[in-house]
Design an enzyme around this catalytic site. Sequence first.
Site, PDB file in Angstrom:
ATOM      1  N   GLY A 191      55.842  13.532  54.136  1.00 28.87           N
ATOM      2  CA  GLY A 191      54.417  13.877  54.177  1.00 28.87           C
ATOM      3  C   GLY A 191      54.083  14.526  55.496  1.00 28.87           C
ATOM      4  O   GLY A 191      53.982  13.851  56.526  1.00 28.87           O
ATOM      5  N   GLY A 245      51.313  16.390  56.478  1.00 24.70           N
ATOM      6  CA  GLY A 245      49.928  16.822  56.616  1.00 24.70           C
ATOM      7  C   GLY A 245      49.513  16.814  58.076  1.00 24.70           C
ATOM      8  O   GLY A 245      50.349  16.849  58.979  1.00 24.70           O
ATOM      9  N   GLY A 260      51.072  13.451  59.655  1.00 24.68           N
ATOM     10  CA  GLY A 260      52.518  13.317  59.511  1.00 24.68           C
ATOM     11  C   GLY A 260      53.284  14.333  60.327  1.00 24.68           C
ATOM     12  O   GLY A 260      54.267  14.002  61.003  1.00 24.68           O
ATOM     13  N   SER A 319      46.031   4.868  63.760  1.00 26.40           N
ATOM     14  CA  SER A 319      44.767   5.453  64.194  1.00 26.40           C
ATOM     15  C   SER A 319      45.038   6.439  65.324  1.00 26.40           C
ATOM     16  O   SER A 319      45.846   6.174  66.209  1.00 26.40           O
ATOM     17  CB  SER A 319      43.803   4.363  64.679  1.00 26.40           C
ATOM     18  OG  SER A 319      42.579   4.924  65.105  1.00 26.40           O
ATOM     19  N   LYS A 323      44.075  -2.534  60.098  1.00 22.98           N
ATOM     20  CA  LYS A 323      43.596  -1.146  60.116  1.00 22.98           C
ATOM     21  C   LYS A 323      42.406  -0.968  59.171  1.00 22.98           C
ATOM     22  O   LYS A 323      41.471  -0.200  59.456  1.00 22.98           O
ATOM     23  CB  LYS A 323      44.726  -0.199  59.718  1.00 22.98           C
ATOM     24  CG  LYS A 323      44.333   1.282  59.606  1.00 22.98           C
ATOM     25  CD  LYS A 323      43.733   1.833  60.887  1.00 22.98           C
ATOM     26  CE  LYS A 323      43.754   3.352  60.950  1.00 22.98           C
ATOM     27  NZ  LYS A 323      43.110   4.047  59.844  1.00 22.98           N
ATOM     28  N   HIS A 334      39.479  -2.196  60.982  1.00 23.43           N
ATOM     29  CA  HIS A 334      39.235  -1.176  62.020  1.00 23.43           C
ATOM     30  C   HIS A 334      38.398  -0.034  61.458  1.00 23.43           C
ATOM     31  O   HIS A 334      37.416   0.406  62.066  1.00 23.43           O
ATOM     32  CB  HIS A 334      40.592  -0.675  62.527  1.00 23.43           C
ATOM     33  CG  HIS A 334      40.584   0.618  63.274  1.00 23.43           C
ATOM     34  ND1 HIS A 334      40.421   1.846  62.659  1.00 23.43           N
ATOM     35  CD2 HIS A 334      40.733   0.887  64.590  1.00 23.43           C
ATOM     36  CE1 HIS A 334      40.472   2.803  63.562  1.00 23.43           C
ATOM     37  NE2 HIS A 334      40.654   2.254  64.742  1.00 23.43           N
ATOM     38  N   ASN A 335      38.756   0.448  60.267  1.00 27.55           N
ATOM     39  CA  ASN A 335      38.019   1.556  59.677  1.00 27.55           C
ATOM     40  C   ASN A 335      36.627   1.131  59.215  1.00 27.55           C
ATOM     41  O   ASN A 335      35.680   1.915  59.274  1.00 27.55           O
ATOM     42  CB  ASN A 335      38.809   2.148  58.505  1.00 27.55           C
ATOM     43  CG  ASN A 335      39.939   3.034  58.980  1.00 27.55           C
ATOM     44  OD1 ASN A 335      40.430   2.876  60.099  1.00 27.55           O
ATOM     45  ND2 ASN A 335      40.373   3.951  58.151  1.00 27.55           N
ATOM     46  N   GLU A 339      34.646   1.260  62.234  1.00 27.66           N
ATOM     47  CA  GLU A 339      34.407   2.683  62.529  1.00 27.66           C
ATOM     48  C   GLU A 339      33.194   3.194  61.761  1.00 27.66           C
ATOM     49  O   GLU A 339      32.345   3.910  62.319  1.00 27.66           O
ATOM     50  CB  GLU A 339      35.665   3.474  62.162  1.00 27.66           C
ATOM     51  CG  GLU A 339      35.574   4.977  62.295  1.00 27.66           C
ATOM     52  CD  GLU A 339      36.805   5.632  61.706  1.00 27.66           C
ATOM     53  OE1 GLU A 339      36.667   6.366  60.706  1.00 27.66           O
ATOM     54  OE2 GLU A 339      37.913   5.388  62.215  1.00 27.66           O
TER      55      GLU A 339
END
Length: 350
Positions: A7, A9, A12, A121, A189, A192-193, A196
């Site tokens: 991946g 993107g 990545g 992150s 995570k 965490h988001n 956010e």
Amino acid sequence: MQIGMIGLGRMGANMARRLLKAGHECVVFDAAAAPRETLAKDGAKPVASLAEMVKALRKPRALWVMLPAGKVTEETVKSLAALLDKGDIIIDGGNSFYKDDIRRAKTLAEKGVAYVDCGTSGGVWGVERGYCLMIGGASEAVARLDPIFAALAPGMGDISRTPGRDGRDPHVEQGYLHAGPAGAGHFVKMVHNGIEYGLMQAYAEGFDILRNKDSKDLPEGERFDLEIADIAEVWRRGSVISSWLLDLGAAALAHDPELDKFVGDVEDSGEGRWTIDAAIEEGVPAYVLSSALYARFRSRQSHNFGEKVLSAMRMGFGGHVEPKHAEQPASSDPAGGMRAREHAARKVAG
């Protein structure tokens, strides 16, 4: 250390570049040929299929999957499971649901393949700043991958040490944490988001209040024509609400004070919803986080200046494009990408 990156993107590809700069050997695969060819110029070894990647990696292998959560990641992990041997490791660095991690780890363990989940992150800036990593999995597998995590993480940088941390895990100060067994990394995570979302919504509402202080609905003597970009800038310097998110918002406002290129249609990539689900399961009140999620839903019906601020910050840290302005790119999305493409799911299993 040798590692496979699946991946390529926005995240990545940059993670592979950071690993290459640190002296690691990267074998790379993406459903699209172009990103493979680009990484080859940076020193990576490109392959055209998962089977070819497995052959190119020395045993015991380590393969990092950096694809959108959902079907494409699920099918990739299943395809790899059929190709790998005892002692190999699969790392999911995307934003998979933590309960899927728990299930995958149990299934792979039956074959002797280790599964590590890594919440990542750092967005599009991670290649230079480094990535904050939240890791779940068996201690032996995580320890074996330590050189990879250390290279991806930001390190101490210029952040002062927290008083009272003597005797605690030193890796945390370098920017990576072994949070617990499989699923724990993505759970941390996920929350965490969710946080956010709440932080961004607080900024968005505050800027919207500032911008509307010149409303004709107010008494004339109480109206202020405020320079929003300048307020954002002064808050960056010495204020208790300074942050990287504020930095991104200030940069967007300095370039375009009215944020005219944004509509304010704010996507959510799933982690906010899962965070609220976890709060419900645990019986934990989450007023701010749930409100921030619902505000994103409402943004898709009508828009205000605060939602433009949200879109500008998402563009800043993750390169996220509003869905009504542009189609998503054809190659693999990063962690936190907005939509998984089904054609990638079909091709990646090859």
